[in-house]
Structure formats: structure tokens, C-alpha cells
Design an enzyme around this catalytic site. Structure first.
Site, PDB file in Angstrom:
ATOM      1  CE  LYS A  53     -56.354   3.529 126.999  1.00 16.60           C
ATOM      2  NZ  LYS A  53     -56.781   2.817 126.067  1.00 16.60           N
ATOM      3  CD  GLN A  97     -58.014  -0.326 125.551  1.00 15.21           C
ATOM      4  OE1 GLN A  97     -58.270   0.604 125.676  1.00 15.21           O
ATOM      5  NE2 GLN A  97     -56.872  -0.909 125.331  1.00 15.21           N
ATOM      6  CG  ASP A 120     -58.287   5.995 120.879  1.00 13.06           C
ATOM      7  OD1 ASP A 120     -57.162   6.088 121.230  1.00 13.06           O
ATOM      8  OD2 ASP A 120     -58.904   4.728 120.369  1.00 13.06           O
TER       9      ASP A 120
HETATM   10  N1  GUN Z   1     -55.776  -0.976 122.382  1.00  9.54           N
HETATM   11  C1  GUN Z   1     -54.379  -0.813 122.505  1.00  9.54           C
HETATM   12  N2  GUN Z   1     -54.029   0.565 122.088  1.00  9.54           N
HETATM   13  C2  GUN Z   1     -55.183   1.312 121.831  1.00  9.54           C
HETATM   14  C3  GUN Z   1     -55.442   2.744 121.943  1.00  9.54           C
HETATM   15  O1  GUN Z   1     -54.425   3.512 121.756  1.00  9.54           O
HETATM   16  N3  GUN Z   1     -56.708   2.847 121.603  1.00  9.54           N
HETATM   17  C4  GUN Z   1     -57.803   1.966 121.597  1.00  9.54           C
HETATM   18  N4  GUN Z   1     -58.955   2.371 121.417  1.00  9.54           N
HETATM   19  N5  GUN Z   1     -57.355   0.693 121.921  1.00  9.54           N
HETATM   20  C5  GUN Z   1     -56.225   0.265 121.793  1.00  9.54           C
END
Ligand code: GUN
Length: 290
Positions: A53, A97, A120
Site C-alpha cells: 500500500k 490494517q 477503506d
Molecule cells: N485486511 C485484509 N484486507 C483488508 C482491507 O481491505 N482493509 C483493512 N483495513 N484491513 C484488511
């Protein structure tokens, strides 16, 4: 044999569009989109997602910030960090995350994010708007699924979409996105899950199948309706001693048998996974524009 839906190509196209829009935003308004990613703990898969990311944000020309916090971080310290990012005008998007270490309350943490920075798309405000069909940040993986379908010529309008899995992050939001009376949606949606008394009968009735159950190669060709379009959201590590790393990544769908029956299928890896980051970048640009 089924057509393979190229998630890499579609994600690359989206990233090119975001990069160009970012350049224009900087040129015309002097605004640089800013994304802050918070990782608590040292889960290897999460570390790899967070690295990706950060890297992709930089490639877009974003202001990118990654905050790595130890696994024993208290809720108070984490909330304080989120509050700092909520107030920081250089930051337009905040992502925490998931999953978080067990001692942290996921909902308390998510709800601490300013909904205007919830790129998100997981804050209850974003999810509520999504359900009502109001413009908002769509959760990244579900938004990526919608883009994959549209850009591969598989418009869900009028089709029976069966989603297997009811998670907050995939199953529930994708069901609500595809249900809307909107372009790229307007589907008849069934949400099935492992609690169904006859799961196979639901799977068999799908024109478009979204597999998000987290069980490696659970769905096989014999369970499918011929001509189905398959979106495989699963990312599962299975042991493979023939490989140097000792494992391989497979989806929730048994690719080989399914691709003999389906019209089109997303591969794992190289399908939905790459779309999640692309949509995060798109949402961050949207937040900066707003
Ligand atoms: N963990 C796995 N996929 C995601 C996601 O799309 N967003 C977040 N914040 N954590 C994740």
C-alpha cells in the site's frame, strides 16, 4: 476453457487513471493526496499488504505515511495516533490494517477514524451510506470486484449473483453494492454462507459467483452452473513442500475444475487481490478531491 479475468491489467489501468488525476489535482489545485496506513503488530501477511500500500501510494505521487506500532500497543495510544491523523491536513485517507491484535476492539478503532478520511470504506457511516445507495467510500475489495466485473464485460445487471461468505469486509458490502439500482449493479443477490443447509444448491444457481469463505479450493467445478462468472476473493496459504517457501497461494475455488465449467474466472493470485490496493488509491484521490 474459461476466460481468465486479468486483475493485474485492470488494476494497472485504474492506477494509470489515478496517477493522471493526481498529477492534474496537484497542477490545478496544488493538492497532493495523502494516505496514512497504520499497522499494529507483526503479522507477516499484514506486513506485506502494508508495504505494498505504501509503495503503490508513492508510485501515484501521493504523500505516504506508514505507522508501525508494536503488538502490545494500548487502545489509548492507537486512538491518539488516529486522532493525530484525523487532524493532519496533509492526510486525506487513513487505513488501519486488519486484523488487529486480540486486546484491541476493532469497532472502537474503526469508529475513531473521521468518516471523511475512511478511504477503506469500513466505518459504520460509510457502510450505512453504501446500504442506502448514497455516494461514499466503498470498501476496497468489494469496489474492486465491481470494477473487475464491469471492465471485463460482465455487467451484473439482471443477473443472479451468489456471494458465499458474510464478512463485514467483503460479503456484506459487496451484496449491498450489487443490489443498488445503479450502473454496475442492479443484480439479484443471494448471500450464502457455511451455515446454509444446502450450500451447493445456492452455488449451482449463480450466474455470477463471489467466493469469499476463506476455505482453500472449497468450490469445485461439479458445484457450478455451466457459463458462470467466478470472482474468487480467497487468499489461502496451503503447504507445498515442492516450493522453496514451503507453501503456495490458492483461492476459495478449485481453479482447474472450475475453469472447465465457467465462462470466466479470476485467478489467485493475479485477480481480486491486486484490485484492493487500486481501489484504495482511487478512494484516497477521491478524499483529496473532496
Ligand atoms: N485486511 C485484509 N484486507 C483488508 C482491507 O481491505 N482493509 C483493512 N483495513 N484491513 C484488511
Amino acid at each position: 476453457m474459461a476466460e481468465i479475468i486479468d486483475g493485474k491489467k485492470i488494476a494497472d489501468d485504474i492506477k494509470c487513471e489515478v496517477k493522471e488525476e493526481t498529477r492534474r489535482l496537484k497542477e490545478t489545485k496544488g493538492i497532493i493526496p495523502g494516505l496514512a496506513v497504520i499497522l499494529v503488530g507483526d503479522d507477516p501477511a499484514s506486513q506485506s499488504y502494508v508495504r505494498s500500500k505504501g509503495k503503490r501510494s508513492e508510485e501515484m505521487g501521493f504523500y505516504s505515511l506508514t505507522e508501525r506500532m508494536p503488538a502490545n500497543t494500548s487502545e489509548q495510544v492507537l486512538l491518539k495516533k488516529i486522532d493525530e491523523f484525523n487532524r493532519d491536513p496533509r492526510i486525506h485517507g487513513i487505513l488501519v490494517q486488519l486484523p488487529l491484535p486480540k486486546h484491541l476492539n476493532e469497532q472502537t478503532v474503526i469508529q475513531a477514524i473521521d468518516p471523511r478520511k475512511d478511504v477503506d470504506g469500513i466505518h459504520p457511516m460509510s457502510i450505512g451510506k453504501l446500504v442506502l445507495g448514497i455516494d461514499t467510500f466503498k470498501s476496497c475489495t468489494p469496489a474492486g470486484i465491481q470494477e473487475l466485473l464491469m471492465r471485463s464485460g460482465n455487467d451484473p445487471s439482471g443477473k443472479h449473483v451468489v456471494i458465499v461468505g458474510r464478512s463485514n469486509i467483503v460479503g456484506k458490502p459487496i451484496a449491498n453494492i450489487l443490489l443498488q439500482k445503479q450502473r454496475g449493479a442492479n443484480a439479484v443477490v443471494t448471500v450464502a454462507h457455511t451455515g446454509a443447509s444446502d450450500l451447493t444448491s445456492y452455488i449451482k444457481s449463480a450466474d455470477i459467483l463471489v467466493a469469499a469463505i476463506g476455505k482453500p479450493e472449497f468450490i469445485t467445478g461439479a458445484m457450478l452452473k455451466p457459463g458462470v462468472v467466478i470472482v474468487d476473493v480467497g487468499i489461502n496459504r496451503v503447504e507445498d513442500t515442492s516450493l522453496p517457501k514451503g507453501y503456495r497461494i490458492v483461492g476459495d475455488v478449485h481453479f482447474e475444475s472450475a475453469s472447465k465449467v465457467a465462462k470466466a474466472v479470476t485467478p489467485v493470485p493475479g485477480g481480486v487481490g491486486l484490485m484492493t490496493v487500486a481501489m484504495l488509491l482511487k478512494n484516497t484521490l477521491k478524499a483529496a478531491m473532496q
